[in-house]
Design a protein around this motif. Structure first.
Motif, PDB file in Angstrom:
ATOM      1  N   SER A  46      17.539   2.471   5.730  1.00  0.00           N
ATOM      2  CA  SER A  46      16.377   3.079   6.382  1.00  0.00           C
ATOM      3  C   SER A  46      15.126   2.812   5.547  1.00  0.00           C
ATOM      4  O   SER A  46      15.191   2.695   4.334  1.00  0.00           O
ATOM      5  CB  SER A  46      16.573   4.587   6.522  1.00  0.00           C
ATOM      6  OG  SER A  46      17.686   4.872   7.329  1.00  0.00           O
ATOM      7  N   SER A  47      13.997   2.759   6.213  1.00  0.00           N
ATOM      8  CA  SER A  47      12.728   2.507   5.514  1.00  0.00           C
ATOM      9  C   SER A  47      11.959   3.804   5.327  1.00  0.00           C
ATOM     10  O   SER A  47      12.334   4.854   5.848  1.00  0.00           O
ATOM     11  CB  SER A  47      11.883   1.519   6.322  1.00  0.00           C
ATOM     12  OG  SER A  47      11.466   2.122   7.534  1.00  0.00           O
ATOM     13  N   ASP A  50      10.972   5.147   8.588  1.00  0.00           N
ATOM     14  CA  ASP A  50      12.025   5.926   9.240  1.00  0.00           C
ATOM     15  C   ASP A  50      12.027   7.361   8.729  1.00  0.00           C
ATOM     16  O   ASP A  50      12.240   8.306   9.496  1.00  0.00           O
ATOM     17  CB  ASP A  50      13.401   5.292   8.996  1.00  0.00           C
ATOM     18  CG  ASP A  50      13.534   3.929   9.650  1.00  0.00           C
ATOM     19  OD1 ASP A  50      12.835   3.670  10.655  1.00  0.00           O
ATOM     20  OD2 ASP A  50      14.327   3.111   9.134  1.00  0.00           O
ATOM     21  N   GLN A  51      11.791   7.541   7.431  1.00  0.00           N
ATOM     22  CA  GLN A  51      11.710   8.887   6.864  1.00  0.00           C
ATOM     23  C   GLN A  51      10.529   9.646   7.461  1.00  0.00           C
ATOM     24  O   GLN A  51      10.651  10.811   7.837  1.00  0.00           O
ATOM     25  CB  GLN A  51      11.545   8.826   5.348  1.00  0.00           C
ATOM     26  CG  GLN A  51      12.771   8.367   4.612  1.00  0.00           C
ATOM     27  CD  GLN A  51      12.549   8.404   3.118  1.00  0.00           C
ATOM     28  OE1 GLN A  51      12.185   9.437   2.580  1.00  0.00           O
ATOM     29  NE2 GLN A  51      12.754   7.280   2.471  1.00  0.00           N
ATOM     30  N   LEU A  52       9.391   8.972   7.550  1.00  0.00           N
ATOM     31  CA  LEU A  52       8.197   9.588   8.120  1.00  0.00           C
ATOM     32  C   LEU A  52       8.438  10.003   9.568  1.00  0.00           C
ATOM     33  O   LEU A  52       8.086  11.103   9.976  1.00  0.00           O
ATOM     34  CB  LEU A  52       7.014   8.628   8.028  1.00  0.00           C
ATOM     35  CG  LEU A  52       5.698   9.135   8.607  1.00  0.00           C
ATOM     36  CD1 LEU A  52       5.167  10.298   7.775  1.00  0.00           C
ATOM     37  CD2 LEU A  52       4.686   8.022   8.673  1.00  0.00           C
ATOM     38  N   ASP A  53       9.063   9.129  10.341  1.00  0.00           N
ATOM     39  CA  ASP A  53       9.360   9.438  11.744  1.00  0.00           C
ATOM     40  C   ASP A  53      10.298  10.640  11.865  1.00  0.00           C
ATOM     41  O   ASP A  53      10.137  11.475  12.750  1.00  0.00           O
ATOM     42  CB  ASP A  53       9.970   8.233  12.450  1.00  0.00           C
ATOM     43  CG  ASP A  53       8.968   7.091  12.617  1.00  0.00           C
ATOM     44  OD1 ASP A  53       7.751   7.351  12.522  1.00  0.00           O
ATOM     45  OD2 ASP A  53       9.417   5.953  12.826  1.00  0.00           O
ATOM     46  N   ALA A  54      11.282  10.747  10.966  1.00  0.00           N
ATOM     47  CA  ALA A  54      12.228  11.869  10.995  1.00  0.00           C
ATOM     48  C   ALA A  54      11.537  13.184  10.654  1.00  0.00           C
ATOM     49  O   ALA A  54      11.807  14.213  11.268  1.00  0.00           O
ATOM     50  CB  ALA A  54      13.387  11.612  10.035  1.00  0.00           C
ATOM     51  N   ILE A  66       1.719   2.881   5.846  1.00  0.00           N
ATOM     52  CA  ILE A  66       2.584   3.012   4.686  1.00  0.00           C
ATOM     53  C   ILE A  66       2.549   1.708   3.905  1.00  0.00           C
ATOM     54  O   ILE A  66       2.914   0.658   4.409  1.00  0.00           O
ATOM     55  CB  ILE A  66       4.026   3.371   5.097  1.00  0.00           C
ATOM     56  CG1 ILE A  66       4.029   4.759   5.728  1.00  0.00           C
ATOM     57  CG2 ILE A  66       4.955   3.318   3.908  1.00  0.00           C
ATOM     58  CD1 ILE A  66       5.386   5.259   6.120  1.00  0.00           C
ATOM     59  N   VAL A  67       2.088   1.793   2.662  1.00  0.00           N
ATOM     60  CA  VAL A  67       1.913   0.610   1.822  1.00  0.00           C
ATOM     61  C   VAL A  67       3.249   0.149   1.253  1.00  0.00           C
ATOM     62  O   VAL A  67       3.637  -0.989   1.382  1.00  0.00           O
ATOM     63  CB  VAL A  67       0.912   0.915   0.671  1.00  0.00           C
ATOM     64  CG1 VAL A  67       0.788  -0.270  -0.250  1.00  0.00           C
ATOM     65  CG2 VAL A  67      -0.423   1.321   1.241  1.00  0.00           C
ATOM     66  N   ASN A  68       3.966   1.059   0.620  1.00  0.00           N
ATOM     67  CA  ASN A  68       5.205   0.725  -0.069  1.00  0.00           C
ATOM     68  C   ASN A  68       6.381   1.157   0.807  1.00  0.00           C
ATOM     69  O   ASN A  68       6.932   2.222   0.640  1.00  0.00           O
ATOM     70  CB  ASN A  68       5.239   1.432  -1.427  1.00  0.00           C
ATOM     71  CG  ASN A  68       6.489   1.126  -2.209  1.00  0.00           C
ATOM     72  OD1 ASN A  68       7.229   0.217  -1.865  1.00  0.00           O
ATOM     73  ND2 ASN A  68       6.716   1.883  -3.261  1.00  0.00           N
ATOM     74  N   SER A  69       6.757   0.332   1.762  1.00  0.00           N
ATOM     75  CA  SER A  69       7.809   0.731   2.707  1.00  0.00           C
ATOM     76  C   SER A  69       9.122   0.020   2.391  1.00  0.00           C
ATOM     77  O   SER A  69       9.662  -0.718   3.192  1.00  0.00           O
ATOM     78  CB  SER A  69       7.382   0.452   4.145  1.00  0.00           C
ATOM     79  OG  SER A  69       7.117  -0.920   4.303  1.00  0.00           O
ATOM     80  N   GLY A  70       9.628   0.240   1.185  1.00  0.00           N
ATOM     81  CA  GLY A  70      10.897  -0.358   0.775  1.00  0.00           C
ATOM     82  C   GLY A  70      12.067   0.197   1.568  1.00  0.00           C
ATOM     83  O   GLY A  70      11.967   1.185   2.278  1.00  0.00           O
TER      84      GLY A  70
END
Length: 105
Positions: A46-47, A50-54, A66-70
């Protein structure tokens, strides 16, 4: 409409015998910031997006960059108050967030 949000506190008073006032203290997205409980598990791969969406599911999003979307090498458990989860995501991605006019930016 002047403001849409949650009234936190009101104060009535009088300046003199004729003039009265009503002071309203209100908050934008107060329920999300203080009372929304996040309880979600994300799979490996997950990116940060994906965390932000959750975390923001059901909330209106404004400008999101989101700059650093590892990618997460392992699964991730998201549990806690929405504001604290947003703070953690912002710290991990070297960004910041705020709420304005009922939207999370």
């Amino acid at each position: 409409m002047i403001f849409k949000g949650t009234i936190v506190q009101t104060k009535r008073g009088a300046e003199n015998a004729i003039d009265r006032y009503l002071e309203i203290i209100a908050s934008d997205l107060d329920e999300f910031r203080n009372y929304t409980l996040i309880n979600k598990t994300l799979a490996a791969g997950s990116s940060q997006k994906d965390q932000l969406d959750a975390v923001t599911k059901g909330q209106q999003l404004g400008s999101v960059d989101i700059v650093n979307s590892g990618v997460l090498p392992r699964g991730k458990v998201l549990f806690g108050i929405g504001r604290l989860q947003m703070d953690r995501i912002a710290k991990n991605t070297e960004t910041s967030w705020f709420s304005q006019n009922g939207q999370i930016n």
